[in-house]
Scaffold this active site. Sequence first.
Site, PDB file in Angstrom:
ATOM      1  N   HIS A   1      -1.355   0.118  -9.884  1.00  0.00           N
ATOM      2  CA  HIS A   1      -2.014  -0.760  -8.899  1.00  0.00           C
ATOM      3  C   HIS A   1      -2.742  -1.907  -9.607  1.00  0.00           C
ATOM      4  O   HIS A   1      -3.973  -1.999  -9.544  1.00  0.00           O
ATOM      5  CB  HIS A   1      -2.988   0.025  -8.002  1.00  0.00           C
ATOM      6  CG  HIS A   1      -3.383  -0.735  -6.763  1.00  0.00           C
ATOM      7  ND1 HIS A   1      -3.768  -0.124  -5.600  1.00  0.00           N
ATOM      8  CD2 HIS A   1      -3.448  -2.068  -6.509  1.00  0.00           C
ATOM      9  CE1 HIS A   1      -4.069  -1.045  -4.684  1.00  0.00           C
ATOM     10  NE2 HIS A   1      -3.886  -2.230  -5.222  1.00  0.00           N
TER      11      HIS A   1
ATOM     12  N   ARG B   1       0.851  -1.181   0.000  1.00  0.00           N
ATOM     13  CA  ARG B   1       0.000   0.000   0.000  1.00  0.00           C
ATOM     14  C   ARG B   1       0.890   1.235   0.000  1.00  0.00           C
ATOM     15  O   ARG B   1       1.955   1.226   0.634  1.00  0.00           O
ATOM     16  CB  ARG B   1      -0.881   0.040   1.256  1.00  0.00           C
ATOM     17  CG  ARG B   1      -2.035  -0.945   1.265  1.00  0.00           C
ATOM     18  CD  ARG B   1      -3.120  -0.555   0.253  1.00  0.00           C
ATOM     19  NE  ARG B   1      -4.257  -1.433   0.276  1.00  0.00           N
ATOM     20  CZ  ARG B   1      -4.463  -2.472  -0.554  1.00  0.00           C
ATOM     21  NH1 ARG B   1      -3.562  -2.762  -1.486  1.00  0.00           N
ATOM     22  NH2 ARG B   1      -5.554  -3.196  -0.471  1.00  0.00           N
TER      23      ARG B   1
ATOM     24  N   GLU C   1      -4.272   7.318  -4.972  1.00  0.00           N
ATOM     25  CA  GLU C   1      -4.418   6.764  -6.335  1.00  0.00           C
ATOM     26  C   GLU C   1      -5.753   7.192  -6.935  1.00  0.00           C
ATOM     27  O   GLU C   1      -6.740   7.262  -6.220  1.00  0.00           O
ATOM     28  CB  GLU C   1      -4.369   5.230  -6.268  1.00  0.00           C
ATOM     29  CG  GLU C   1      -3.052   4.705  -5.766  1.00  0.00           C
ATOM     30  CD  GLU C   1      -3.111   3.202  -5.456  1.00  0.00           C
ATOM     31  OE1 GLU C   1      -4.151   2.564  -5.692  1.00  0.00           O
ATOM     32  OE2 GLU C   1      -2.115   2.684  -4.944  1.00  0.00           O
TER      33      GLU C   1
HETATM   34  C1  8YV Z   1      -7.461  -4.500  -5.394  1.00  0.00           C
HETATM   35  C2  8YV Z   1      -5.728  -5.033  -3.843  1.00  0.00           C
HETATM   36  O1  8YV Z   1      -8.396  -5.101  -4.582  1.00  0.00           O
HETATM   37  O2  8YV Z   1      -6.445  -7.149  -3.105  1.00  0.00           O
HETATM   38  C3  8YV Z   1      -6.005  -6.045  -2.797  1.00  0.00           C
HETATM   39  O3  8YV Z   1      -5.802  -5.722  -1.613  1.00  0.00           O
HETATM   40  O4  8YV Z   1      -5.159  -4.035  -3.572  1.00  0.00           O
HETATM   41  C4  8YV Z   1      -6.184  -5.239  -5.234  1.00  0.00           C
HETATM   42  O5  8YV Z   1      -6.297  -6.563  -5.587  1.00  0.00           O
HETATM   43  C5  8YV Z   1      -7.951  -4.437  -6.783  1.00  0.00           C
HETATM   44  O6  8YV Z   1      -7.198  -3.470  -7.397  1.00  0.00           O
HETATM   45  C6  8YV Z   1      -9.412  -4.045  -6.887  1.00  0.00           C
HETATM   46  O7  8YV Z   1      -9.668  -2.835  -6.278  1.00  0.00           O
END
Ligand code: 8YV
Length: 313
Positions: free
Chosen positions: A279, A232, A261
């Site tokens: 991302h 993150r 983002e």
């Molecule tokens: C997002 C992610 O969920 O799983 C996670 O924690 O950061 C990603 O897989 C994906 O970009 C959908 O928002």
Amino acid sequence: MKPHILSFESFDDWDSVALNELFTVHQFPASGEVADLPDEVKEKIRAFAFKGHSRLDADIMDAFPNLELVANYGVGYDTIDVAHASSRSIKVTNTPDVLTNDVADLAVGMLLSLNRGISGASDWVTSGQWASAGAYPLQRTLSGASVGIAGLGRIGRAIGNRLAAFETDIHYYARSKKDTPDWTFHDNLISLAQQSDILIVAVSGGPDTQKIISSGVIAALGSDGLLINIARGSTMDEDALINALQTRQIRGAALDVFNNEPDIDSRFMQLDNVLLQPHHSSGTIETRKRMGALQRQNLIALFNNTPLVTPVN
Ligand code: 8YV
């Protein structure tokens, strides 16, 4: 009568179709204002099909008196106020495991690309510099390098397993020592960074890991060091990182995640020692289908009164 759910952000077509077959789906208002939903809809909603990285706090949850489940599309749930959900006996689920391999693959792909200058070397060819300026500057060897992994959960471990095949020396930071005899445990990030040629961030997001990649950790990585982040943006002191990249305090960074983002700090775009990704570490058709299916399995479990598949509280 299909149960009523609230869907956040836009899902891929295959997920939208499946959600609409199973449930009466209401969309979270594009305005972001929960007040824009009629009260009669708010009362009917028993679950959220949550997606994305915006905050899901008490103000939104409390607008839904009959909310029982927040089913997150994603393994990370740092933007969801789970403590508040728990205080109202609202369950939260996520989508672990199904994305581990893809996230680990992208981390390793970014590492290989950054360490060998693959993206810059491609530009070297397409811009004609190979013919006009000669050979591309020499890059660095990965085998034999020390790789530090901050966070040895499912994803950190999968990254380590892949990097072991590249004959790297693996170090890690975690809350406790893990059963990985060939890998060296560090109980703090400074020591991990000092030992690492390449530092990969794979911790969960949230208050506990806010800016844990501090200016001190970045300095400890050193001028030859590379930093990779697939966790993150909140784990980074981004000002310190940008400064370190601008002043070559570290060699480079490959980042899939950022604060704010997709409107990320524009200074990242001015740097020549970064590899930036939007991302998308879980962004393959196969994994996204599995994430959507797992999210729906949790929703179905709620309405069938069977145990949730992947609860987090
Ligand atoms: C997002 C992610 O969920 O799983 C996670 O924690 O950061 C990603 O897989 C994906 O970009 C959908 O928002």
